[in-house]
Design a protein around this motif. Structure first.
Motif, PDB file in Angstrom:
ATOM      1  N   SER A 139       0.754  -0.964  -0.042  1.00 16.07           N
ATOM      2  CA  SER A 139       0.044  -0.333   0.087  1.00 16.07           C
ATOM      3  C   SER A 139       0.950   1.575   0.130  1.00 16.07           C
ATOM      4  CB  SER A 139      -0.920   0.192   1.604  1.00 16.07           C
ATOM      5  OG  SER A 139       0.240   0.232   2.389  1.00 16.07           O
ATOM      6  N   LEU A 140       1.809   1.608   0.430  1.00 20.32           N
ATOM      7  CA  LEU A 140       3.057   2.105   0.917  1.00 20.32           C
ATOM      8  C   LEU A 140       3.039   2.827  -0.594  1.00 20.32           C
ATOM      9  CD1 LEU A 140       5.321   1.468   3.371  1.00 20.32           C
ATOM     10  CD2 LEU A 140       3.812   3.125   3.093  1.00 20.32           C
ATOM     11  N   VAL A 141       3.327   2.078  -2.079  1.00 21.33           N
ATOM     12  CA  VAL A 141       3.153   2.146  -3.714  1.00 21.33           C
ATOM     13  C   VAL A 141       2.507   3.787  -3.816  1.00 21.33           C
ATOM     14  CG1 VAL A 141       2.881   1.876  -5.867  1.00 21.33           C
ATOM     15  CG2 VAL A 141       3.571   0.062  -3.660  1.00 21.33           C
ATOM     16  N   VAL A 142       1.086   3.536  -3.248  1.00 22.33           N
ATOM     17  CA  VAL A 142       0.458   5.126  -3.496  1.00 22.33           C
ATOM     18  C   VAL A 142       1.113   6.291  -3.013  1.00 22.33           C
ATOM     19  CG1 VAL A 142      -1.616   6.235  -2.335  1.00 22.33           C
ATOM     20  CG2 VAL A 142      -1.633   3.635  -2.977  1.00 22.33           C
ATOM     21  N   PRO A 143       1.708   6.602  -1.456  1.00 26.02           N
ATOM     22  CA  PRO A 143       2.504   7.956  -1.220  1.00 26.02           C
ATOM     23  C   PRO A 143       3.448   7.834  -1.744  1.00 26.02           C
ATOM     24  CG  PRO A 143       2.321   6.321   0.374  1.00 26.02           C
ATOM     25  CD  PRO A 143       1.497   5.939  -1.116  1.00 26.02           C
TER      26      PRO A 143
ATOM     27  N   LEU B 170       3.244   7.675   9.188  1.00 22.01           N
ATOM     28  CA  LEU B 170       4.376   8.363   9.551  1.00 22.01           C
ATOM     29  C   LEU B 170       5.235   8.629   8.565  1.00 22.01           C
ATOM     30  CD1 LEU B 170       5.704   7.992  13.542  1.00 22.01           C
ATOM     31  CD2 LEU B 170       4.118  10.290  12.322  1.00 22.01           C
ATOM     32  N   VAL B 171       5.409   7.629   7.858  1.00 22.54           N
ATOM     33  CA  VAL B 171       6.066   7.114   6.662  1.00 22.54           C
ATOM     34  C   VAL B 171       5.444   8.155   5.781  1.00 22.54           C
ATOM     35  CG1 VAL B 171       6.747   5.420   4.860  1.00 22.54           C
ATOM     36  CG2 VAL B 171       6.880   5.016   7.368  1.00 22.54           C
ATOM     37  N   THR B 172       3.784   7.935   5.643  1.00 19.94           N
ATOM     38  CA  THR B 172       3.062   8.484   4.270  1.00 19.94           C
ATOM     39  C   THR B 172       3.450  10.158   4.638  1.00 19.94           C
ATOM     40  OG1 THR B 172       1.267   6.716   4.375  1.00 19.94           O
ATOM     41  CG2 THR B 172       0.877   8.454   3.393  1.00 19.94           C
ATOM     42  N   HIS B 173       3.182  10.377   5.694  1.00 17.71           N
ATOM     43  CA  HIS B 173       3.611  11.998   6.286  1.00 17.71           C
ATOM     44  C   HIS B 173       4.496  12.279   5.262  1.00 17.71           C
ATOM     45  CE1 HIS B 173      -0.117  12.913   7.955  1.00 17.71           C
ATOM     46  NE2 HIS B 173      -0.338  11.976   9.352  1.00 17.71           N
ATOM     47  N   SER B 174       5.892  11.666   6.146  1.00 14.35           N
ATOM     48  CA  SER B 174       7.171  12.031   5.528  1.00 14.35           C
ATOM     49  C   SER B 174       7.323  12.136   4.123  1.00 14.35           C
ATOM     50  CB  SER B 174       8.071  10.641   5.888  1.00 14.35           C
ATOM     51  OG  SER B 174       9.421  11.327   5.729  1.00 14.35           O
ATOM     52  N   LEU B 175       6.292  11.146   2.986  1.00 14.54           N
ATOM     53  CA  LEU B 175       6.609  10.562   1.905  1.00 14.54           C
ATOM     54  C   LEU B 175       5.774  11.956   1.485  1.00 14.54           C
ATOM     55  CD1 LEU B 175       6.530   6.944   1.309  1.00 14.54           C
ATOM     56  CD2 LEU B 175       8.722   7.958   1.283  1.00 14.54           C
ATOM     57  N   THR B 176       5.085  12.584   1.622  1.00 15.83           N
ATOM     58  CA  THR B 176       3.955  13.414   1.464  1.00 15.83           C
ATOM     59  C   THR B 176       4.194  14.755   1.462  1.00 15.83           C
ATOM     60  OG1 THR B 176       2.271  13.208   3.146  1.00 15.83           O
ATOM     61  CG2 THR B 176       2.065  12.567   0.563  1.00 15.83           C
ATOM     62  N   GLY B 177       5.895  15.397   2.170  1.00 14.95           N
ATOM     63  CA  GLY B 177       6.040  16.126   3.161  1.00 14.95           C
ATOM     64  C   GLY B 177       5.627  17.416   4.113  1.00 14.95           C
ATOM     65  N   ASP B 178       4.877  16.466   4.531  1.00 12.18           N
ATOM     66  CA  ASP B 178       3.660  16.730   5.770  1.00 12.18           C
ATOM     67  C   ASP B 178       4.763  16.731   6.545  1.00 12.18           C
ATOM     68  OD1 ASP B 178       1.141  16.888   3.657  1.00 12.18           O
ATOM     69  OD2 ASP B 178       1.374  15.050   4.816  1.00 12.18           O
TER      70      ASP B 178
ATOM     71  N   VAL C 100      -4.206  10.510   2.225  1.00 10.14           N
ATOM     72  CA  VAL C 100      -3.777   9.461   1.911  1.00 10.14           C
ATOM     73  C   VAL C 100      -2.961   8.209   3.214  1.00 10.14           C
ATOM     74  CG1 VAL C 100      -1.643   7.535   0.627  1.00 10.14           C
ATOM     75  CG2 VAL C 100      -2.998   9.473  -0.385  1.00 10.14           C
ATOM     76  N   SER C 101      -2.142   8.631   3.914  1.00 10.64           N
ATOM     77  CA  SER C 101      -2.078   8.771   5.042  1.00 10.64           C
ATOM     78  C   SER C 101      -3.480   7.301   5.951  1.00 10.64           C
ATOM     79  CB  SER C 101      -0.953   9.540   6.591  1.00 10.64           C
ATOM     80  OG  SER C 101      -2.872  10.613   6.715  1.00 10.64           O
ATOM     81  N   ILE C 102      -4.898   8.228   6.493  1.00 10.59           N
ATOM     82  CA  ILE C 102      -5.946   7.091   6.410  1.00 10.59           C
ATOM     83  C   ILE C 102      -5.862   5.834   5.768  1.00 10.59           C
ATOM     84  CG2 ILE C 102      -8.242   6.737   7.306  1.00 10.59           C
ATOM     85  CD1 ILE C 102      -6.420   9.057   8.377  1.00 10.59           C
ATOM     86  N   PHE C 103      -5.789   6.334   4.040  1.00 12.37           N
ATOM     87  CA  PHE C 103      -5.341   4.508   3.840  1.00 12.37           C
ATOM     88  C   PHE C 103      -4.598   3.631   4.264  1.00 12.37           C
ATOM     89  CE2 PHE C 103      -3.294   2.880   0.260  1.00 12.37           C
ATOM     90  CZ  PHE C 103      -4.485   1.713  -0.257  1.00 12.37           C
TER      91      PHE C 103
ATOM     92  N   SER D 199       4.855  17.229  14.183  1.00  5.75           N
ATOM     93  CA  SER D 199       3.561  17.951  14.586  1.00  5.75           C
ATOM     94  C   SER D 199       2.363  16.720  14.749  1.00  5.75           C
ATOM     95  CB  SER D 199       3.372  18.763  13.926  1.00  5.75           C
ATOM     96  OG  SER D 199       2.922  18.826  12.648  1.00  5.75           O
ATOM     97  N   ALA D 200       2.294  15.938  13.872  1.00  3.30           N
ATOM     98  CA  ALA D 200       1.117  15.429  13.703  1.00  3.30           C
ATOM     99  C   ALA D 200       1.101  13.416  13.965  1.00  3.30           C
ATOM    100  CB  ALA D 200       1.276  14.738  12.326  1.00  3.30           C
ATOM    101  N   LEU D 201       1.988  13.341  14.977  1.00  3.31           N
ATOM    102  CA  LEU D 201       2.414  12.409  16.057  1.00  3.31           C
ATOM    103  C   LEU D 201       0.985  12.327  16.712  1.00  3.31           C
ATOM    104  CD1 LEU D 201       4.098   9.548  16.833  1.00  3.31           C
ATOM    105  CD2 LEU D 201       5.633  11.313  18.014  1.00  3.31           C
TER     106      LEU D 201
END
Length: 441
Positions: free
Chosen positions: A18-22, A134-142, A87-90, A146-148
Motif C-alpha cells: 500500500s506504500l506504493v500509493v504515497p 508517519l512514513v506517508t506523512h514523510s513521503l508527502t512532505g507533511d 492517503v495516510s489513513i488509507f 506535529s502529526a504524531l
C-alpha cells in the motif's frame, strides 16, 4: 512456523505494498492491486494456494479471502484518490489490519489465552498503523513531529475497533474490518482533534487500564472490554475528561451492580449471562447514543454542525443518566419477588420484561441523580436547573425502557434495541428541556 503464521506474514507483506500509493502514484498502486487480484484469481492449487487460502477457499479452489481483502483496499484507495480521505489513513488502515493479524498469530504460538491474543493484535496493529501514517506523512512532505499525537490516536482507535470486529465476526470478514476502520479513521481525522503527545499517552493509559480492570473483575467480556475502551478513548479525546468521568460512572457503577446479590438473581433466573460480564452488544446498546453525542459535540465544535456544542453535552448526560437508571433499577429491583407490569400494574414473575418494583424505581432515580451530580460538579454550564433536567431525562428514559419492555420487547425489539431507544429518548428529552428552559443554542 505454522501455516496461519506464514499466511499472516504473506498478507502483511502484501499490505506493505500500500506504500506504493504515497511513494509513487495512485496509478501505480492500481496496477499493483490489479496484479495481486489477477494472481489470486488464477492460483487455484499448489503450494502458493495452500499458503494463502482461508478454510472457506478450498470449496471452490479460489482465493476469495485474498480477493475480497484486496477489493476492500481498492475501495479505500478510491476514497483516498477520488474523495478527500487522507492517503495516510488509507495506508495506516491497510497496515493495521495486516500486521495486527500477524501479531495475533505470533502470540498464538505462545498462548491460547484470548485476552493475550487481543493484546498482541492491538499492539502490532497500532505500531503498524503509526509507522504507515508517519512514513506517508514523510513521503508527502507533511510535518511528522506535529502529526504524531493525532497519528497515535487514530492508530489506537483503529486497532481497538478492528480487534472488536474481529472478535465478533469471522476471520474471513477482514474486508468488513478494513472498510469499517478506514471510515472511522477518516471521520476522526476530519474532526481534527487537538491534543499533545502527553495527552494521548495519558488517555491511552487510563482507558486501557480501566478496560483491563473491567475484564479482570469479570464485569465485561473481551468484546465488552474493547467496546468500552474505544468509547472511553473517543470520549476523552473528543469531549474531555469531564465527559469521561460521566461515562465511566455508568460503566463502574453499572458493572458492579450486576454483581449485587448475583446468587439471588441466578436463583430467580434473572442474572446476566457469563457471571454478569457484559458484552459488546450490551455496552453499545447503552452507550451508542452517548458516542453519537460526543461525535456531535466534536463536529459542532469544529464548525460542521450549526448547533451550540453545549446542547450535545446535555444529550450525552441524558443518555448516560438513562443507562444508569435503567441498569440500577433492573439489577437492584430484580432481586425482589413482587414486580408489577408497568402498563397494567398486575403482578408478574421476576425478570418479566416491563416488570418494575418500587425498590428498583428508587434505585433508578438514585442513578440519575448520581450522573446529574457528577455533571453539575464538573461542568460550569450545568447549573441547578441543568442538573434537574438530567435527572428528569434519566427518569423518562428509564420509564420508556420499561414501557418498551412491556409492549415491544421479544416481538419487535431485542434487549439491546430497547436500551438504545431508551437512551435515545433520554438524550432527546434532555436536549428538548434545555432548549425549552435554558433558551435556544
Amino acid at each position: 512456523m505454522t501455516a496461519p503464521v506464514r499466511r499472516a506474514g504473506v498478507f502483511a507483506a502484501l499490505c506493505t505494498l500500500s506504500l506504493v500509493v504515497p511513494l509513487f502514484d495512485p496509478r501505480v498502486g492500481a496496477v499493483v492491486a490489479g496484479a495481486v487480484l489477477l494472481g489470486a484469481y488464477v492460483i487455484t492449487g499448489g503450494p502458493l494456494f495452500e499458503l494463502l487460502a482461508y478454510p472457506g477457499d478450498y470449496e471452490d479452489s479460489r482465493l476469495y479471502g485474498l480477493i475480497t481483502f484486496v477489493l476492500a483496499g481498492v475501495a479505500l484507495g478510491l476514497m483516498a484518490t477520488a474523495a478527500s480521505m487522507p492517503v495516510s489513513i488509507f495506508v495506516g488502515t491497510i497496515l493495521l489490519v495486516g500486521y495486527g493479524n500477524l501479531g495475533e498469530q505470533l502470540v498464538r504460538l505462545r498462548t491460547d489465552r484470548d485476552v493475550v491474543r487481543v493484546v498482541g493484535f492491538c499492539l502490532a496493529a497500532t505500531t503498524a498503523a503509526i509507522a504507515g501514517q508517519l512514513v506517508t506523512h514523510s513521503l508527502t512532505g507533511d510535518a511528522v513531529a506535529s502529526a504524531l499525537p493525532i497519528v497515535v490516536f487514530l492508530a489506537a482507535s483503529g486497532a481497538f475497533l478492528a480487534a472488536l470486529l474481529r472478535d465478533v465476526l469471522l476471520r474471513s470478514d477482514d474486508p468488513i474490518v478494513v472498510l469499517s476502520v478506514g471510515l472511522l479513521l477518516w471521520l476522526l481525522a476530519e474532526l481534527e482533534p487537538t491534543l499533545g503527545t502527553g495527552e494521548i499517552a495519558i488517555a491511552l493509559g487510563i482507558t486501557v487500564a480501566l478496560g483491563y480492570a473491567s475484564y479482570a473483575l469479570e464485569t465485561a467480556s473481551i468484546a465488552g472490554m474493547l467496546t468500552g475502551v474505544l468509547l472511553a478513548l473517543l470520549t476523552i479525546v473528543l469531549g474531555g475528561y469531564g465527559w469521561f468521568a460521566v461515562l465511566i460512572s455508568f460503566f463502574a457503577i453499572g458493572g458492579l451492580s450486576t454483581k449485587f446479590r448475583y446468587d439471588r438473581k441466578a436463583e430467580l433466573g434473572v442474572a446476566e449471562d457469563n457471571d454478569g460480564a457484559r458484552g459488546s452488544g450490551n455496552v453499545l446498546g447503552n452507550a451508542a447514543v452517548a458516542l453519537i453525542a460526543v461525535l456531535g459535540y466534536a463536529a459542532s465544535d469544529a464548525g460542521f454542525l450549526p448547533r451550540d456544542p453545549e446542547l450535545f453535552l446535555f444529550a450525552f448526560a441524558g443518555s448516560i443518566a438513562t443507562a444508569m437508571s435503567d441498569t440500577l433499577s433492573s439489577e437492584i429491583g430484580s432481586v425482589f419477588e413482587t414486580p408489577r407490569l408497568i402498563t397494567t400494574l398486575e403482578p408478574v414473575d421476576p425478570g418479566t420484561d416491563g416488570g418494575v418494583t418500587w425498590q428498583g424505581e428508587l434505585a433508578g432515580i438514585g442513578g440519575a441523580v448520581v450522573v446529574a451530580a457528577i455533571a453539575y460538579g464538573l461542568f460550569p454550564q450545568v447549573e441547578a436547573i441543568g442538573a434537574a433536567i438530567i435527572v428528569a431525562a434519566g427518569i423518562v428514559g428509564m420509564t420508556v425502557d420499561s414501557l418498551l419492555g412491556a409492549t415491544l420487547e421479544g416481538s419487535l425489539l431485542g434487549n439491546q434495541g430497547v436500551n438504545f431507544l431508551a437512551t435515545l429518548s433520554g438524550a432527546i428529552v434532555s436536549a428538548l428541556f434545555v432548549l425549552s428552559f435554558l433558551g435556544p443554542s
